[in-house]
Scaffold this motif. Structure first.
Motif, mmCIF file in Angstrom:
data_model
loop_
_atom_site.group_PDB
_atom_site.id
_atom_site.type_symbol
_atom_site.label_atom_id
_atom_site.label_comp_id
_atom_site.label_asym_id
_atom_site.label_seq_id
_atom_site.Cartn_x
_atom_site.Cartn_y
_atom_site.Cartn_z
ATOM 1 N N UNK A 1 30.523 53.419 50.203
ATOM 2 C CA UNK A 1 31.242 52.333 49.584
ATOM 3 C C UNK A 1 32.707 52.713 49.605
ATOM 4 N N UNK A 2 33.564 51.767 50.088
ATOM 5 C CA UNK A 2 35.050 51.916 49.911
ATOM 6 C C UNK A 2 35.646 50.621 48.851
ATOM 7 N N UNK A 3 36.404 51.201 47.886
ATOM 8 C CA UNK A 3 37.053 50.325 46.976
ATOM 9 C C UNK A 3 38.386 50.417 47.030
ATOM 10 N N UNK A 4 39.204 49.438 46.959
ATOM 11 C CA UNK A 4 40.723 49.437 46.813
ATOM 12 C C UNK A 4 41.079 48.315 46.009
ATOM 13 N N UNK A 5 42.118 48.447 45.299
ATOM 14 C CA UNK A 5 42.581 47.335 44.493
ATOM 15 C C UNK A 5 43.787 47.687 43.247
ATOM 16 N N UNK A 6 44.291 47.171 42.511
ATOM 17 C CA UNK A 6 45.364 47.461 41.629
ATOM 18 C C UNK A 6 44.396 48.250 40.709
ATOM 19 N N UNK A 7 44.976 49.494 40.450
ATOM 20 C CA UNK A 7 44.400 50.337 39.347
ATOM 21 C C UNK A 7 44.257 49.979 37.838
ATOM 22 N N UNK A 8 43.180 49.915 37.311
ATOM 23 C CA UNK A 8 43.155 49.656 35.950
ATOM 24 C C UNK A 8 41.914 50.123 35.502
ATOM 25 N N UNK A 9 41.665 50.377 33.969
ATOM 26 C CA UNK A 9 40.664 50.965 33.575
ATOM 27 C C UNK A 9 39.285 50.410 33.722
ATOM 28 N N UNK A 10 38.345 51.310 34.001
ATOM 29 C CA UNK A 10 37.171 50.646 34.071
ATOM 30 C C UNK A 10 36.346 50.584 35.549
ATOM 31 N N UNK A 11 37.229 50.812 36.508
ATOM 32 C CA UNK A 11 36.693 50.572 37.945
ATOM 33 C C UNK A 11 35.564 51.487 38.184
ATOM 34 N N UNK A 12 35.868 52.791 37.784
ATOM 35 C CA UNK A 12 34.481 53.859 38.133
ATOM 36 C C UNK A 12 33.336 53.413 37.346
ATOM 37 N N UNK A 13 33.458 53.086 35.979
ATOM 38 C CA UNK A 13 32.294 52.562 35.296
ATOM 39 C C UNK A 13 31.757 51.151 35.922
ATOM 40 N N UNK A 14 32.349 50.323 36.516
ATOM 41 C CA UNK A 14 31.727 49.234 37.217
ATOM 42 C C UNK A 14 30.815 49.782 38.212
ATOM 43 N N UNK A 15 31.237 50.697 39.133
ATOM 44 C CA UNK A 15 30.500 51.351 40.063
ATOM 45 C C UNK A 15 29.255 51.869 39.797
ATOM 46 N N UNK A 16 29.600 52.884 38.561
ATOM 47 C CA UNK A 16 28.438 53.754 38.072
ATOM 48 C C UNK A 16 27.209 52.814 37.400
ATOM 49 N N UNK A 17 27.778 51.487 36.782
ATOM 50 C CA UNK A 17 26.855 50.700 36.256
ATOM 51 C C UNK A 17 25.911 50.031 37.255
ATOM 52 N N UNK A 18 26.321 49.740 38.197
ATOM 53 C CA UNK A 18 25.428 48.970 39.287
ATOM 54 C C UNK A 18 24.509 49.975 39.717
ATOM 55 N N UNK A 19 25.064 51.218 40.299
ATOM 56 C CA UNK A 19 24.113 52.310 40.742
ATOM 57 C C UNK A 19 23.010 52.558 39.830
ATOM 58 N N UNK A 20 23.484 52.615 38.379
ATOM 59 C CA UNK A 20 22.168 53.012 37.617
ATOM 60 C C UNK A 20 21.188 51.733 37.588
ATOM 61 N N UNK A 21 21.920 50.533 37.752
ATOM 62 C CA UNK A 21 20.966 49.359 37.451
ATOM 63 C C UNK A 21 19.836 49.386 38.539
ATOM 64 N N UNK A 22 20.305 49.990 39.920
ATOM 65 C CA UNK A 22 19.361 49.824 41.355
ATOM 66 C C UNK A 22 18.870 51.213 41.358
ATOM 67 N N UNK A 23 18.870 52.054 40.176
ATOM 68 C CA UNK A 23 18.087 53.581 40.549
ATOM 69 C C UNK A 23 18.886 54.511 41.559
ATOM 70 N N UNK A 24 20.194 54.193 41.985
ATOM 71 C CA UNK A 24 20.842 54.841 42.853
ATOM 72 C C UNK A 24 21.491 56.000 42.426
#
Length: 388
Positions: free
Chosen positions: A214-237
């Protein structure tokens, strides 16, 4: 005039040869990072002893002979210590490929191109505390050609300029007994931070999971990594690996997820939904690859001055011989006083068992000489390789 030369590779060897032609210049010390470095080879060929650094990051006082007048730093990746500088009557000078104080730092030539500067230049400056902040001894300038790359600018103008400027300063020190010194104006200082380019390619045996890159790009802001991690955990990745950075206020990252096959599509869809929050998301999927039998694992390391085409030529040579790249990591970095850009490759290779290793080493050695880099090849037991 008694000088110590600290440096490495082509540029340092060229400075050495240029200064040897100057009357009244004597070398008391030659300091190099390795026995086979080009500077060390050139010095020994001229009958001058070489001090090889035990610690590649620092030049100790004992590396500089007593009675030295001036230390010259030419592409050194080691910091010249205060103790070493104290042994030289006039201290030390180094060459930086910019019009200091502009582009202080790691990647001056690349930032000259990235900023679209119409004029470039070089500075010989006094080695001192601070990031390329010592007083200026000499400067020169040149135009930047339209469409010119950093490597082309360095080879065409800035490297020859550095040799000429260092020779000029050494002659002045010889004739006048002093090194010119003009303080930098901090109002015009800019930083040329390290530009790090990384590429990771993997082929692994993962029968129970699918791989999502997965490649992610965009204006930097707090919480981007957490958004990815939450979705990974939701699907047992599993968050297998990642590379992330922030440049000029923009976030850019690549993540490798290992996810159960039955959840791969749902995770990919969930990640793509992040585009509604202003991010650009690209998802590539793979079921994983089985490494064939009868392969031998090797680790390859390449180190050299950064230039266009290193990865292209190396990978073409490997592909022509049926060698697979299991993992490839590249980066550009610089360290030490007046150190320039160094390009590094670390690769895990899968080599056909029938390919003669001695022949491969010989071919890599020839390629290394042609590209003016160092290449090492060591056998390893590669993960996922079933040895015959």
């Amino acid at each position: 005039m008694k000088c110590a030369l600290v440096g490495s590779r082509f540029f340092a060897a060229s400075v050495f040869e240029a200064l040897r032609k100057e009357e009244g210049i004597e070398f008391t010390s030659i300091v190099a990072p390795a026995e086979d470095d080009r500077l060390a080879v050139a010095a020994r060929a001229a009958g001058i002893p070489v001090h090889v650094l035990a610690n590649p990051r620092i030049v100790p006082a004992e590396a500089i002979a007593e009675g030295t007048d001036l230390i010259i730093a030419a592409h050194t990746h080691a910091r010249v210590s205060d103790g070493a500088l104290a042994r030289a009557r006039l201290g030390g000078v180094g060459y930086h490929p910019s019009l200091l104080p502009r582009h202080r730092g790691i990647a001056a030539v690349e930032w000259t191109i990235l900023e679209g500067d119409p004029v470039a230049g070089g500075s010989v400056y006094h080695l001192a505390d601070g990031w390329d902040a010592g007083a200026i001894a000499a400067q020169d300038w040149c135009f930047v050609l339209k469409g010119e790359t950093a490597r082309e600018l360095w080879e065409r103008a800035l490297a020859p300029m550095g040799i000429a400027l260092l020779s000029k300063v050494v002659r002045q020190a010889r004739d006048e007994g002093a090194v010119p010194s003009f303080p930098q104006d901090p109002r015009f200082a800019t930083k040329a931070m390290m530009i790090k380019r990384s590429l990771v390619l993997t082929e692994e045996e993962t029968p129970a999971h699918a791989s999502l890159v997965v490649t992610v790009m965009g204006p930097d802001r707090h919480g981007i990594v957490n958004l990815l991690a939450d979705r990974a955990q939701r699907y047992n990745a599993n968050w297998a690996s990642s590379r992330m950075t922030r440049l000029a206020g923009e976030f850019a990252g690549t993540v490798h997820f290992e996810v159960p096959h039955e959840h791969a599509d749902a995770l990919a869809d969930s990640l793509r939904q992040l585009e509604s929050s202003g991010l650009k998301v690209v998802v590539a999927s793979s079921a994983g690859a089985i490494v064939p039998d009868a392969l031998r694992g090797f680790e390859l390391e390449l180190v050299g001055e950064d230039r266009v085409g290193i990865v292209s030529r190396l990978t073409r040579m490997l592909a022509e011989r049926g060698i697979s790249i299991e993992n490839l990591h590249t980066e550009i970095l610089r360290s030490g006083v007046s150190g320039k850009q160094t390009f590094k490759i670390g690769a895990h290779l899968l080599v056909p068992a029938g390919l003669p290793v001695d022949g491969l080493r010989a071919e890599l050695g020839a390629l290394a000489s042609e590209m003016m880099v160092d290449i090492a090849l060591d056998e390893r037991r590669a993960a996922g390789v079933r040895q015959p």
